[in-house]
Write an enzyme that holds these catalytic residues in place. Structure first.
Site, PDB file in Angstrom:
ATOM      1  N   ASP A 294      39.529  42.524  36.375  1.00 36.95           N
ATOM      2  CA  ASP A 294      40.263  43.783  36.488  1.00 36.95           C
ATOM      3  C   ASP A 294      39.361  44.981  36.229  1.00 36.95           C
ATOM      4  O   ASP A 294      38.547  44.979  35.303  1.00 36.95           O
ATOM      5  CB  ASP A 294      41.415  43.770  35.471  1.00 36.95           C
ATOM      6  CG  ASP A 294      42.256  45.024  35.520  1.00 36.95           C
ATOM      7  OD1 ASP A 294      42.901  45.251  36.553  1.00 36.95           O
ATOM      8  OD2 ASP A 294      42.261  45.786  34.529  1.00 36.95           O
ATOM      9  N   GLU A 336      38.329  43.295  41.480  1.00 39.56           N
ATOM     10  CA  GLU A 336      39.351  44.298  41.775  1.00 39.56           C
ATOM     11  C   GLU A 336      38.675  45.649  41.655  1.00 39.56           C
ATOM     12  O   GLU A 336      38.505  46.179  40.561  1.00 39.56           O
ATOM     13  CB  GLU A 336      40.534  44.178  40.814  1.00 39.56           C
ATOM     14  CG  GLU A 336      41.713  45.075  41.167  1.00 39.56           C
ATOM     15  CD  GLU A 336      41.826  46.316  40.295  1.00 39.56           C
ATOM     16  OE1 GLU A 336      42.627  47.204  40.633  1.00 39.56           O
ATOM     17  OE2 GLU A 336      41.119  46.403  39.278  1.00 39.56           O
TER      18      GLU A 336
END
EC number: 2.4.1.4
Length: 636
Positions: A294, A336
Site C-alpha cells: 500500500d 499500489e
C-alpha cells in the site's frame, strides 16, 4: 584490499555463523545437515547480496545497519524453519515457475470481508461461489485490527497480528487461507507499511518516549520542520486533512500523509525496516500468497521534495522483496502506486513488485466510455502496456478507491488534448454535470486550489445502470472484456459482476459522510446475486457475460502472458490489439454500430472464430461491431 563483492561475502558468512551461534554444537550440527538449512542457506547466498546492497544504499552510514541485519536474518531463519511443509513446497514451485501469476487461468476478485460476507466464517462459506465465478486469486480488503469509527476503511492498522474482532481471529484467517488454497485460490492481503494507526503499540510507545521505539515515527516539537516539508508536499485528502501533519494533544506535530489517525513510519530508522519485515514474515507464514504493498510512493521522506517516488523508496521495497526471497519465496508483491504513469511502472520488477495495479488503463477505460474515442487508450496500450518479463499488470475496472484521471499531460498533448481541461470534462461527465451523461458518480476530494477532483461510484452507477440505460450492461461487459484480455491478471471488484449500485446510505453515517468512496463500498446484495442465473435481469446478463468471458480466457492459452501489440482499426470508436500473434481483440466504445473495413483487415486470414460469439466471421470483407460489442478472434 577486499572488493565490494568479497566484503559482502564475508558479512554473509559472519551472519550465517551468528544465526547458528544460539544453538548447542549438537543442535547446530543437526541444523546444518537439514533440508531447511540447505534451502535457507542457498537462498541467502543468492539474495543476501541484493538485500545488503539495497540497505547499504539507504543506511550505509548508519552504525545500526549490521546489528539490525543480524537480528533480521536470525528472525528470517526462525520464520522459515517454522513455515509449514505445504508452504515450503509452494516456495519451491514458485521459484521454479515465476510466471505462475501470468497464466491465463488466473482471475482475481477483491472484496471487504464484512461487506461481502459478514465475517471470516461467512467468507469461508462463500468459497464455493468464488469457484463458480472462476476466481483463482482473492484479495481480502483490510481485515486487521484498526480504530473503531474512522479508520480509512481499515487502512489504519493497530496490529498486523490481530484481526479486527468484528471479523474473527487470526485462527479464523488461517483457516480461511487454508480453505482458499484447497480450492485453488491464492490469498491476497494489504500490507500497509507507510503508516500505522495512532493506536498501534509502536505509536503509543514512541509518543510516550520509549527508547526502544524512538524515531519510529516523525514527531516534531513545533511547526518549524513541518512547515518546511509542507511547502513541497501534495495534499492527498484536502477536504478532511489539509497539509501533511497533525497536532498531538501535547502540542507536538506528527507526520500524517493521509489522515490524522494514520502516522507515517520513519524508515530513516533501520529498526523500522526490521520491525515491518517481521510483520511481513508473520503474514507469509499464515499462508498469504500476495501482499498488496500500500502507498508505495510515500515511504521515504526528504526535505525539499514531494516525498513521493524517491529512490530510497524503491530500494526499501527491493530490500523487502529480498527478505521474502530468503524467508518465504512463494510470496509476491503487488504495487499500489496511483501516480504519473512513468512512475507507476518503476515499481514493477521481478526484484521489486512482481505485479502492480494498472491505474492508467482503468482510468482510460472510463475515459473512452465518456468520449467514445479510443485514442488515449490505444496510445497507452501501444507505449505503456508491455512490462519486463516475469511481471504483470493487475487490470481492473473499479476498486474500493476513487478514480483519478492519471493519464500523463504530455500523452494527452501529443493527441491535441489539454490534460487539465479534459480532466474537468471527465469529472463533470461522471458526476452527471454534463449534458448527455449516463453516469451517476459522486465527486471525491475537490481541491479548489488546484482544481483537482476524483470520482466515486460503482461500475453500475458509472455505466448508467442506475437509470436503466439500455447500453449499461454492455458497457460493463466491454470494460471487463478489456481487463480480461489485454494481458496480466484481471481483477473483479466483487459486486460489479451483478451490477451492484451505489450505496446512498454513506451520507447518513457520521463515520463515512466525509468520504464519498463509501458510495462504491456497498454490502453484498442478496437479491442481485439471486438473479445471477436469470438472463432476463441486468444482474444475470452481466454475470453470465463475465462468467462466459472468464471461461473462455481460462480455457485458451492465447490469453497467457502479459504482452500485446496494438492493432489500428482506423475507426476512432473501436479499440484493437493482438495477443500472442494468435488472438485479435476488438471493442466498440460507441452506442452505434461501427465498422472495421476489409482494407484494414487485409493482412488477416480470410476467416476467424469469435470466441465470445461462438461464430466464424469473414475478415475479407467489412466487419461490423454492434454497439459496445466485443470480439475475440482466433487468427492462428
Amino acid at each position: 584490499m577486499l572488493t565490494p563483492t568479497q566484503q559482502v561475502g564475508l558479512i554473509l558468512q559472519y551472519l550465517k555463523t551468528r544465526i547458528l551461534d544460539i544453538y548447542t554444537p549438537e543442535q547446530r550440527a543437526g541444523i546444518e545437515k537439514s533440508e531447511d538449512w540447505r534451502q535457507f542457506s542457498r537462498r541467502m547466498d543468492t539474495h543476501f547480496p541484493k538485500l545488503m546492497n539495497e540497505l547499504d544504499s539507504v543506511y550505509g552510514n548508519n552504525e545500526a545497519l549490521l546489528p539490525m541485519l543480524e537480528m533480521l536474518l536470525a528472525q528470517a531463519w526462525q520464520s522459515y524453519s517454522q513455515r509449514s511443509a505445504s508452504l515450503k513446497n509452494i516456495d519451491i514451485e514458485r521459484e521454479n515457475n515465476p510466471d505462475w501469476i501470468l497464466s491465463n487461468k488466473q482471475v482475481g476478485g477483491v472484496c471487504y470481508v464484512d461487506l461481502f460476507a459478514g465475517d471470516l466464517k461467512g467468507l469461508k462459506d462463500k468459497i464455493h461461489y468464488f469457484q463458480e465465478l472462476g476466481l483463482t486469486y482473492l484479495h481480502l480488503m483490510p481485515l486487521f485490527k484498526c480504530p473503531e469509527g474512522k479508520s480509512d476503511g481499515g487502512y489504519a492498522v493497530s496490529s498486523y497480528r490481530d484481526v479486527n474482532p468484528a471479523l474473527g481471529t487470526i485462527g479464523d484467517l488461517r483457516e480461511v487461507i487454508a480453505a482458499l488454497h484447497e480450492a485453488g485460490i491464492s490469498a491476497v492481503v494489504d500490507f500497509i507499511f507507510n503508516h500505522t494507526s495512532n493506536e498501534h503499540e509502536w505509536a503509543q510507545r514512541c509518543a510516550a518516549g520509549d527508547p526502544l521505539f524512538d524515531n519510529f515515527y516523525y514527531i516534531f516539537p513545533d511547526r518549524r520542520m513541518p512547515d518546511q516539508y509542507d511547502r513541497t508536499l501534495r495534499e492527498i485528502f484536502p477536504d478532511q486533512h489539509p497539509g501533511g501533519f497533525s497536532q498531538l494533544e501535547d502540542g507536538r506535530w506528527v507526520w500524517t500523509t493521509f489522515n490524522s489517525f494514520q502516522w507515517d513510519l520513519n524508515y530513516s530508522n533501520p529498526w523500522v525496516f526490521r520491525a515491518m519485515a517481521g510483520e511481513m514474515m508473520f503474514l507469509a507464514n499464515l499462508g498469504v500468497d500476495i501482499l498488496r504493498m500500500d502507498a508505495v510512493a510515500f515511504i521515504w521522506k526528504q526535505m525539499g521534495t514531494s516525498c513521493e517516488n524517491l529512490p530510497q523508496a524503491h530500494a526499501l521495497i527491493r530490500a523487502f522483496n529480498a527478505v521474502m526471497r530468503i524467508a518465504a519465496p512463494a510470496v509476491f508483491f503487488k504495487s499500489e502506486a496511483i501516480v504519473h504513469p512513468d512512475q507507476v511502472v518503476q515499481y514493477i520488477g521481478q526484484d521489486e513488485c512482481q505485479i502492480g495495479y494498472n491505474p492508467l488503463q482503468m482510468a482510460l477505460l472510463w475515459n473512452t466510455l465518456a468520449t467514445r474515442e479510443v485514442n488515449l487508450l490505444h496510445q497507452a496500450l501501444t507505449y505503456r502496456h508491455n512490462l519486463p518479463e516475469h511481471t504483470a499488470w493487475v487490470n481492473y475496472v473499479r476498486s474500493h478507491d476513487d478514480i483519478g484521471w492519471t493519464f500523463a499531460d504530455e500523452d494527452a498533448a501529443y493527441l491535441g488534448i489539454s490534460g487539465y481541461d479534459h480532466r474537468q470534462f471527465l469529472n463533470r461527465f461522471f458526476v452527471n454535470r454534463f449534458d448527455g451523461s449516463f453516469a451517476r458518480g459522486v465527486p471525491f476530494q475537490y481541491n479548489p486550489n488546484t482544481g483537482d477532483c476524483r470520482v466515486s461510484g460503482t461500475s453500475a452507477a458509472l455505466a448508467g445502470l442506475a437509470q436503466n440505460d439500455p447500453h449499461a450492461v454492455s458497457r460493463i461487459k466491454l470494460l471487463y472484456s478489456i481487463a480480461l484480455s489485454t494481458g496480466g491478471l484481471p481483477l473483479i471488484y466483487l459486486g460489479d459482476e451483478v451490477g451492484t449500485p451505489n450505496d446512498d446510505g454513506w451520507v447518513q453515517d457520521s463515520n463515512k459522510s466525509d468520504d464519498s468512496r463509501w458510495a462504491h463500498r456497498p454490502r453484498y446484495n442478496e437479491a442481485l446475486y439471486a438473479q445471477r442465473n436469470d438472463p432476463s435481469t441486468a444482474a444475470g446478463q452481466i454475470y453470465q457475460g463475465l462468467r462466459h468471458m472468464i471461461a473462455v480466457r481460462q480455457s485458451n492459452p492465447r490469453f497467457d502472458g502479459g504482452r500485446l501489440v496494438t492493432f489500428n482499426t482506423n475507426n476512432k470508436h473501436i479499440i484493437g490489439y493482438i495477443r500472442n500473434n494468435a488472438l485479435l481483440a476488438f471493442g466498440n466504445f460507441s452506442e452505434y454500430p461501427q465498422t472495421v473495413t476489409a482494407h484494414t483487415l487485409q493482412a488477416m486470414p480470410f476467416k476467424a472464430h469469435d470466441l465470445i460469439g461462438g461464430k466464424t466471421v469473414s475478415l475479407n470483407q467489412d466487419l461490423t461491431l454492434q454497439p459496445y460489442q466485443v470480439m475475440w478472434l482466433e487468427i492462428a
